[in-house]
Design a protein around this motif. Structure first.
Motif, PDB file in Angstrom:
ATOM      1  N   ARG A  74       0.851  -1.188   0.000  1.00  0.00           N
ATOM      2  CA  ARG A  74       0.000   0.000   0.000  1.00  0.00           C
ATOM      3  C   ARG A  74       0.890   1.242   0.000  1.00  0.00           C
ATOM      4  NH1 ARG A  74      -4.911   1.710   4.214  1.00  0.00           N
ATOM      5  NH2 ARG A  74      -5.436   3.621   3.114  1.00  0.00           N
ATOM      6  N   PRO A  75       0.714   2.160  -0.951  1.00  0.00           N
ATOM      7  CA  PRO A  75       1.565   3.352  -1.008  1.00  0.00           C
ATOM      8  C   PRO A  75       1.530   4.115   0.320  1.00  0.00           C
ATOM      9  CG  PRO A  75       0.252   3.173  -2.997  1.00  0.00           C
ATOM     10  CD  PRO A  75      -0.275   2.138  -2.038  1.00  0.00           C
ATOM     11  N   HIS A  76       2.711   4.463   0.831  1.00  0.00           N
ATOM     12  CA  HIS A  76       2.785   5.147   2.110  1.00  0.00           C
ATOM     13  C   HIS A  76       4.040   6.008   2.192  1.00  0.00           C
ATOM     14  CE1 HIS A  76       4.958   1.329   2.552  1.00  0.00           C
ATOM     15  NE2 HIS A  76       5.671   1.897   3.511  1.00  0.00           N
ATOM     16  N   ARG A  77       4.021   6.928   3.112  1.00  0.00           N
ATOM     17  CA  ARG A  77       5.171   7.804   3.362  1.00  0.00           C
ATOM     18  C   ARG A  77       5.275   8.038   4.864  1.00  0.00           C
ATOM     19  NH1 ARG A  77       6.404  13.697   3.470  1.00  0.00           N
ATOM     20  NH2 ARG A  77       8.555  13.931   2.758  1.00  0.00           N
ATOM     21  N   ILE A  78       6.420   7.703   5.439  1.00  0.00           N
ATOM     22  CA  ILE A  78       6.646   7.852   6.869  1.00  0.00           C
ATOM     23  C   ILE A  78       7.512   9.090   7.091  1.00  0.00           C
ATOM     24  CG2 ILE A  78       7.591   6.759   8.944  1.00  0.00           C
ATOM     25  CD1 ILE A  78       7.210   4.057   7.522  1.00  0.00           C
ATOM     26  N   HIS A  79       7.066   9.990   7.972  1.00  0.00           N
ATOM     27  CA  HIS A  79       7.857  11.179   8.251  1.00  0.00           C
ATOM     28  C   HIS A  79       7.536  11.721   9.642  1.00  0.00           C
ATOM     29  CE1 HIS A  79       4.459  13.922   6.657  1.00  0.00           C
ATOM     30  NE2 HIS A  79       4.062  12.684   6.413  1.00  0.00           N
ATOM     31  N   ASN A  80       8.428  12.578  10.116  1.00  0.00           N
ATOM     32  CA  ASN A  80       8.284  13.159  11.450  1.00  0.00           C
ATOM     33  C   ASN A  80       7.863  14.618  11.299  1.00  0.00           C
ATOM     34  OD1 ASN A  80       8.496  14.191  14.021  1.00  0.00           O
ATOM     35  ND2 ASN A  80      10.558  13.445  14.406  1.00  0.00           N
ATOM     36  N   THR A  81       6.614  14.902  11.643  1.00  0.00           N
ATOM     37  CA  THR A  81       6.106  16.275  11.572  1.00  0.00           C
ATOM     38  C   THR A  81       6.159  16.955  12.944  1.00  0.00           C
ATOM     39  OG1 THR A  81       3.865  15.427  11.899  1.00  0.00           O
ATOM     40  CG2 THR A  81       4.574  15.779   9.633  1.00  0.00           C
ATOM     41  N   GLY A  82       6.702  16.255  13.936  1.00  0.00           N
ATOM     42  CA  GLY A  82       6.790  16.803  15.288  1.00  0.00           C
ATOM     43  C   GLY A  82       8.050  17.626  15.500  1.00  0.00           C
ATOM     44  N   SER A  83       8.289  17.999  16.756  1.00  0.00           N
ATOM     45  CA  SER A  83       9.430  18.863  17.091  1.00  0.00           C
ATOM     46  C   SER A  83      10.545  18.122  17.829  1.00  0.00           C
ATOM     47  CB  SER A  83       8.949  20.043  17.948  1.00  0.00           C
ATOM     48  OG  SER A  83       8.321  19.574  19.133  1.00  0.00           O
ATOM     49  N   VAL A  84      10.350  16.815  18.077  1.00  0.00           N
ATOM     50  CA  VAL A  84      11.382  16.005  18.739  1.00  0.00           C
ATOM     51  C   VAL A  84      11.583  14.728  17.941  1.00  0.00           C
ATOM     52  CG1 VAL A  84      10.837  16.915  21.030  1.00  0.00           C
ATOM     53  CG2 VAL A  84       9.715  14.826  20.241  1.00  0.00           C
ATOM     54  N   ASP A  85      12.668  14.031  18.225  1.00  0.00           N
ATOM     55  CA  ASP A  85      12.918  12.754  17.552  1.00  0.00           C
ATOM     56  C   ASP A  85      11.749  11.795  17.754  1.00  0.00           C
ATOM     57  OD1 ASP A  85      15.375  13.679  16.775  1.00  0.00           O
ATOM     58  OD2 ASP A  85      16.542  12.341  18.057  1.00  0.00           O
ATOM     59  N   ALA A  86      11.404  11.073  16.708  1.00  0.00           N
ATOM     60  CA  ALA A  86      10.390  10.017  16.803  1.00  0.00           C
ATOM     61  C   ALA A  86      11.109   8.678  16.704  1.00  0.00           C
ATOM     62  CB  ALA A  86       9.366  10.155  15.685  1.00  0.00           C
ATOM     63  N   VAL A  87      10.890   7.809  17.681  1.00  0.00           N
ATOM     64  CA  VAL A  87      11.523   6.492  17.705  1.00  0.00           C
ATOM     65  C   VAL A  87      10.442   5.433  17.583  1.00  0.00           C
ATOM     66  CG1 VAL A  87      13.001   4.919  19.008  1.00  0.00           C
ATOM     67  CG2 VAL A  87      13.362   7.398  19.182  1.00  0.00           C
ATOM     68  N   ALA A  88      10.626   4.517  16.657  1.00  0.00           N
ATOM     69  CA  ALA A  88       9.621   3.477  16.435  1.00  0.00           C
ATOM     70  C   ALA A  88      10.298   2.120  16.244  1.00  0.00           C
ATOM     71  CB  ALA A  88       8.771   3.802  15.207  1.00  0.00           C
ATOM     72  N   GLN A  89       9.583   1.095  16.623  1.00  0.00           N
ATOM     73  CA  GLN A  89      10.047  -0.277  16.486  1.00  0.00           C
ATOM     74  C   GLN A  89       9.247  -0.939  15.367  1.00  0.00           C
ATOM     75  OE1 GLN A  89      11.238  -2.668  20.128  1.00  0.00           O
ATOM     76  NE2 GLN A  89       9.222  -3.492  19.703  1.00  0.00           N
ATOM     77  N   TRP A  90       9.944  -1.622  14.446  1.00  0.00           N
ATOM     78  CA  TRP A  90       9.292  -2.159  13.258  1.00  0.00           C
ATOM     79  C   TRP A  90       9.571  -3.644  13.064  1.00  0.00           C
ATOM     80  CZ3 TRP A  90       6.025   1.115  10.946  1.00  0.00           C
ATOM     81  CH2 TRP A  90       6.232   2.485  11.116  1.00  0.00           C
ATOM     82  N   LEU A  91       8.558  -4.318  12.574  1.00  0.00           N
ATOM     83  CA  LEU A  91       8.689  -5.717  12.175  1.00  0.00           C
ATOM     84  C   LEU A  91       8.167  -5.800  10.746  1.00  0.00           C
ATOM     85  CD1 LEU A  91       9.326  -8.648  13.213  1.00  0.00           C
ATOM     86  CD2 LEU A  91       6.870  -8.864  13.600  1.00  0.00           C
ATOM     87  N   ILE A  92       9.011  -6.246   9.825  1.00  0.00           N
ATOM     88  CA  ILE A  92       8.581  -6.439   8.449  1.00  0.00           C
ATOM     89  C   ILE A  92       8.634  -7.929   8.149  1.00  0.00           C
ATOM     90  CG2 ILE A  92       9.019  -5.949   6.017  1.00  0.00           C
ATOM     91  CD1 ILE A  92      10.328  -3.357   6.812  1.00  0.00           C
ATOM     92  N   VAL A  93       7.496  -8.484   7.789  1.00  0.00           N
ATOM     93  CA  VAL A  93       7.416  -9.904   7.435  1.00  0.00           C
ATOM     94  C   VAL A  93       7.423  -9.997   5.928  1.00  0.00           C
ATOM     95  CG1 VAL A  93       6.076 -12.013   7.674  1.00  0.00           C
ATOM     96  CG2 VAL A  93       6.087 -10.337   9.537  1.00  0.00           C
ATOM     97  N   HIS A  94       8.384 -10.737   5.387  1.00  0.00           N
ATOM     98  CA  HIS A  94       8.522 -10.839   3.946  1.00  0.00           C
ATOM     99  C   HIS A  94       7.793 -12.077   3.407  1.00  0.00           C
ATOM    100  CE1 HIS A  94      11.579  -7.689   3.639  1.00  0.00           C
ATOM    101  NE2 HIS A  94      12.048  -8.146   4.796  1.00  0.00           N
ATOM    102  N   PRO A  95       7.291 -11.990   2.179  1.00  0.00           N
ATOM    103  CA  PRO A  95       6.681 -13.162   1.566  1.00  0.00           C
ATOM    104  C   PRO A  95       7.731 -14.223   1.308  1.00  0.00           C
ATOM    105  CG  PRO A  95       6.950 -11.425  -0.057  1.00  0.00           C
ATOM    106  CD  PRO A  95       7.307 -10.832   1.276  1.00  0.00           C
TER     107      PRO A  95
END
Length: 200
Positions: A177-198
């Motif tokens: 699904r087309p998407h764009r991840i970005h930080n529009t806030g004023s401090v660092d954004a930290v995220a944890q990700w899991l990508i499951v591949h086919p």
């Protein structure tokens, strides 16, 4: 608990690993560039560490090479930490993680201590104003993504919809699904990700 002192990868090391992965596939820089829709010069600059890839470009490159994102982290000796039959275990002590800084200052840190076939598990840090894609356009890639924001505020734009995630919020979606991840806030954004591949 103190913050982990992760080992930071130099741009030239990241580029060198991408070149090794390409050569392992038997692909020329021109062939990879054709798959990505970019110039052979851009591939060369990334591999030489002259140009840092964006998150989107790095994922596109690993998808085009048919390898998980985790293959870019760690040297060749780390790719074989987990036995092929997966009967053993891999261990990564606190502070031993490897991280890389990409275009616009986005930092990726591998969380999984060894080979985890079909799965990429990492933490990303997006400084204020940074994005996974340097342009306003969206991108798509292989797999299914699950993310949890640990701190700060992270924005994900989908086609016709915007989702703002704050600490503790989680999201999942097909990477196609087309998407764009970005930080529009004023401090660092930290995220944890899991990508499951086919399965390949």
């Amino acid at each position: 608990m103190p913050k982990p002192s992760a080992v930071t990868e130099a741009p030239s090391v990241v580029g060198s690993r991408l070149r090794q992965l390409r050569q392992r596939q038997g692909l020329s820089a021109r062939e990879l560039a054709h798959r990505l829709g970019i110039s052979p010069s851009a591939v060369s600059q990334i591999e030489r560490g002259v140009l840092q890839p964006s998150v989107a470009r790095l994922i596109a490159m690993t998808d085009a090479l048919g390898v998980p994102l985790a293959e870019v982290f760690g040297g060749p000796e780390q790719r074989d930490e987990m036995p092929e039959d997966l009967t053993g275990f891999a261990l990564q002590r606190f502070g031993q993680g490897t991280e890389m800084t990409l275009e616009s200052g986005v930092i990726f840190r591998r969380v999984s201590p060894g080979r985890t076939p079909g799965v990429d598990y990492f933490v990303s840090t997006y400084p204020p104003g940074s994005a996974a894609h340097p342009e306003s356009g969206m991108f798509r890639h292989e797999g299914y993504e699950v993310g949890t924001v640990l701190s700060g505020e992270l924005t994900i734009d989908f086609d016709g919809e915007r989702v703002v995630l704050r600490a503790g919020d989680a999201i999942s979606y097909p990477c196609s699904r087309p998407h764009r991840i970005h930080n529009t806030g004023s401090v660092d954004a930290v995220a944890q990700w899991l990508i499951v591949h086919p399965e390949r």
